[in-house]
Design an enzyme around this catalytic site. Structure first.
Site, PDB file in Angstrom:
ATOM      1  N   ARG A  17      12.204   7.156   1.050  1.00 35.63           N
ATOM      2  CA  ARG A  17      13.418   7.282   1.876  1.00 35.63           C
ATOM      3  C   ARG A  17      13.139   7.546   3.351  1.00 35.63           C
ATOM      4  O   ARG A  17      14.050   7.494   4.179  1.00 35.63           O
ATOM      5  CB  ARG A  17      14.335   8.370   1.294  1.00 35.63           C
ATOM      6  CG  ARG A  17      15.152   7.878   0.117  1.00 35.63           C
ATOM      7  CD  ARG A  17      16.031   8.965  -0.429  1.00 35.63           C
ATOM      8  NE  ARG A  17      15.264   9.931  -1.201  1.00 35.63           N
ATOM      9  CZ  ARG A  17      15.679  11.169  -1.490  1.00 35.63           C
ATOM     10  NH1 ARG A  17      16.840  11.591  -1.040  1.00 35.63           N
ATOM     11  NH2 ARG A  17      14.927  11.982  -2.200  1.00 35.63           N
ATOM     12  N   GLU A 164      15.193  18.678 -15.778  1.00 32.83           N
ATOM     13  CA  GLU A 164      15.397  17.797 -14.621  1.00 32.83           C
ATOM     14  C   GLU A 164      16.818  17.244 -14.638  1.00 32.83           C
ATOM     15  O   GLU A 164      17.382  16.994 -15.716  1.00 32.83           O
ATOM     16  CB  GLU A 164      14.377  16.656 -14.641  1.00 32.83           C
ATOM     17  CG  GLU A 164      12.959  17.097 -14.388  1.00 32.83           C
ATOM     18  CD  GLU A 164      12.820  17.901 -13.106  1.00 32.83           C
ATOM     19  OE1 GLU A 164      13.176  17.379 -12.033  1.00 32.83           O
ATOM     20  OE2 GLU A 164      12.375  19.063 -13.175  1.00 32.83           O
ATOM     21  N   ARG A 347      -1.424  17.679  36.056  1.00 27.80           N
ATOM     22  CA  ARG A 347      -2.194  16.998  35.000  1.00 27.80           C
ATOM     23  C   ARG A 347      -3.449  17.792  34.629  1.00 27.80           C
ATOM     24  O   ARG A 347      -3.734  18.821  35.237  1.00 27.80           O
ATOM     25  CB  ARG A 347      -2.507  15.578  35.468  1.00 27.80           C
ATOM     26  CG  ARG A 347      -1.218  14.729  35.598  1.00 27.80           C
ATOM     27  CD  ARG A 347      -1.499  13.373  36.179  1.00 27.80           C
ATOM     28  NE  ARG A 347      -2.571  12.721  35.456  1.00 27.80           N
ATOM     29  CZ  ARG A 347      -3.365  11.784  35.970  1.00 27.80           C
ATOM     30  NH1 ARG A 347      -3.191  11.370  37.208  1.00 27.80           N
ATOM     31  NH2 ARG A 347      -4.319  11.244  35.247  1.00 27.80           N
TER      32      ARG A 347
END
Ligand code: UD1
Ligand code: MG
Length: 472
Positions: A17, A164, A347
């Site tokens: 899914r 289940e 940076r």
């Protein structure tokens, strides 16, 4: 009875899914793979080892785990492959050769990231080296989950089985107490029970949950440790659930920081993908994102819409809105009382001393700026060493790269660099020197000198501009 703990993390499932090429357990929550959260939690329990059951994307998952644990050598992380995937009982069977009978096995799922170590410690306490302990939860809508079936209708009645959803009768489906997928079980009993599993059920799978029945048959006590904090057992099956849990995670983190005294303008607009450590009286405005390891010293203020990664910001510094800081591996350091932004970019290897000012559209990379140096507008400092009180003009840059190699620019204390200068490295501007605006500097400038390197100005007196011809 404190027996050694072996953790088994089930992570072989496909995660259909998620509709993603990335194995489900490697999707990120709070900047860390789901599985990484589970491994961290196991490490906090001082488990003797963790065995990750891999299947779908096994190579990728195993490689990612090796990166997650790094040099954490005192915690043994092992893998057992499950091919094909025949159910959760079959998954745990694959770990058996790595488990020792003198311990307790704690079964976790790689896609349940928010379980807290103290909850698991309590579950292990219930197991006490001799019982089968199940982590359970009462849910308003238990659809899809395994139900805790008890001997009677009372909440304290003996647990008889987990059924289940797909195998459950209507009566059983009416039960609200569900199995979370997490259990603690003495390993010698687990081994015995797993040998008895079959797949005669609605899904033709070997269910780990069937061991509850065997425990009851063997007269071993089964205890349900019920919690009420649902996110701790919530699994991730879809991008929607991942986003929901991300919000829960962020809100918990935000709350913990606010409880330490951090002032967040809006905890719902605040994200940490890593580790954020804050001193006293830190203020963070809306929409800020912190990544990797970030520490904010006492009294630091961060304006709205900043992204700060892998950086140490010292006490009293102010980071104005829309600033982007990313130290990556080298890190960034901002000194005490420094002012950065708005719209600044720091940076890797940017090291700003105390009271340095970095203004709008200024980029600093691998450069050290000593106390009180200023670059306030539209500038680039790369591979530079900048002395105290230097003033670096608008639009000036260091030309640090010759197309093959990087070179250093040294700007000594009290230098004044005018606007729109190009400092072609390697080059040194001596202390107290001045560089005239618009100069391209290719040679070292001695201390105290004025350097000007640009076309000389010519002014022609009484100049009359061309006049437009009339069109007939
Ligand atoms: C499982 C439980 C159910 C519980 C629910 C909680 C069983 C039989 N059922 O159901 O009682 O309410 O979790 O979320 O255990 N996995 C493997 N190999 C397999 C199958 C699964 O590694 O062959 C892994 C999955 O990747 C996942 C975990 O085990 O991490 C749980 O599997 P899943 O299929 O989600 O079990 P559920 O049907 O949800
Ligand atoms: Mg599931």
């Amino acid at each position: 009875m404190a027996l050694p703990i072996d953790v088994v993390i089930m992570a072989a499932g496909k995660g259909t899914r998620m509709k993603s090429a990335l194995p489900k357990v490697l999707h990120r929550l709070g900047g860390r793979a789901l599985l990484g959260h589970v491994i961290d939690c196991a490490a906090r329990l001082s488990a003797r080892q963790a065995v990750v059951i891999t299947g779908h994307g096994a190579t990728e998952v195993e490689a990612a785990c090796a990166r997650m644990t790094g040099d954490d050598a005192d915690f043994g992380l092992k893998f057992a492959r499950q091919m094909p995937q025949l159910g959760t009982g079959h998954a745990v069977q694959q770990a058996l050769p790595l488990l020792q009978d003198d311990g307790v096995t704690l079964v976790l799922s790689g896609d349940v990231p928010l379980t807290q170590a103290d909850t698991l410690a309590a579950l292990l306490g219930q197991c006490d080296g001799q019982r089968l302990a199940l982590l359970t939860l009462s849910m308003a809508d238990p659809t899809g989950y395994g139900r805790i079936v008890r001997a009677g209708s009372q909440a304290s009645a003996q647990v008889r089985a987990i059924v289940e959803h797909k195998d459950a009768s209507d009566d059983q489906r009416a039960i609200h107490e569900i199995y979370s997928g997490i259990m603690a079980v003495p390993t010698r009993l687990l081994r015995r029970w797993l040998a008895r599993l079959d797949n005669n059920n609605a899904q033709n799978e070997y269910y780990l949950t069937d061991i509850v029945k065997f425990a009851v048959e063997d007269g071993v006590a089964v205890v349900a440790h019920q919690i009420t904090d649902a996110p701790q057992v919530a699994g991730v099956n879809s991008p929607v659930q991942l986003a929901e849990l991300e919000r829960v995670y962020q809100l918990r983190l935000a709350t913990a920081l606010m409880e330490q005294g951090v002032r967040l303008a809006d905890p719902a607009r605040f994200d940490v993908r890593g580790e954020l450590v804050c001193g006293q009286d830190v203020e963070i405005d809306v929409n800020c994102l912190f990544e990797g390891k970030v520490s904010l010293g006492q009294g630091v203020r961060v304006g709205a819409n900043c992204v700060i990664a892998n950086a140490t910001i010292a006490a009293g510094a102010v980071i104005h809105p829309f600033t982007h800081i990313d130290g990556e591996k080298l890190g960034v350091q901002v000194g005490e009382g420094a002012l950065v932004g708005p719209f600044a970019r720091l940076r890797p290897g940017a090291v700003l001393g105390a009271e340095v000012h970095i203004g709008n559209f200024v980029e600093v990379k691998n450069s050290t700026l000593a106390k009180g140096a200023k670059a306030n507008h539209l500038a680039y400092l790369g591979d530079a060493t900048v002395g105290e009180r230097v003033n670096y003009g608008a639009g000036s840059i260091t030309a640090n790269y010759d197309g093959a190699n990087k070179h250093r620019t040294v700007i000594e204390a009290d230098v004044h660099i005018g606007s729109n200068c190009v400092l072609v490295a390697p080059v040194t501007i001596g202390a107290g020197g001045t560089v005239g605006g618009g100069s391209t500097i290719t040679k070292d400038a001695p201390a105290g000198s004025l350097s000007v390197a640009r076309g000389k100005q010519v002014s022609i007196a009484n100049w009359s501009r061309p006049v437009k011809k009339a069109v007939s």
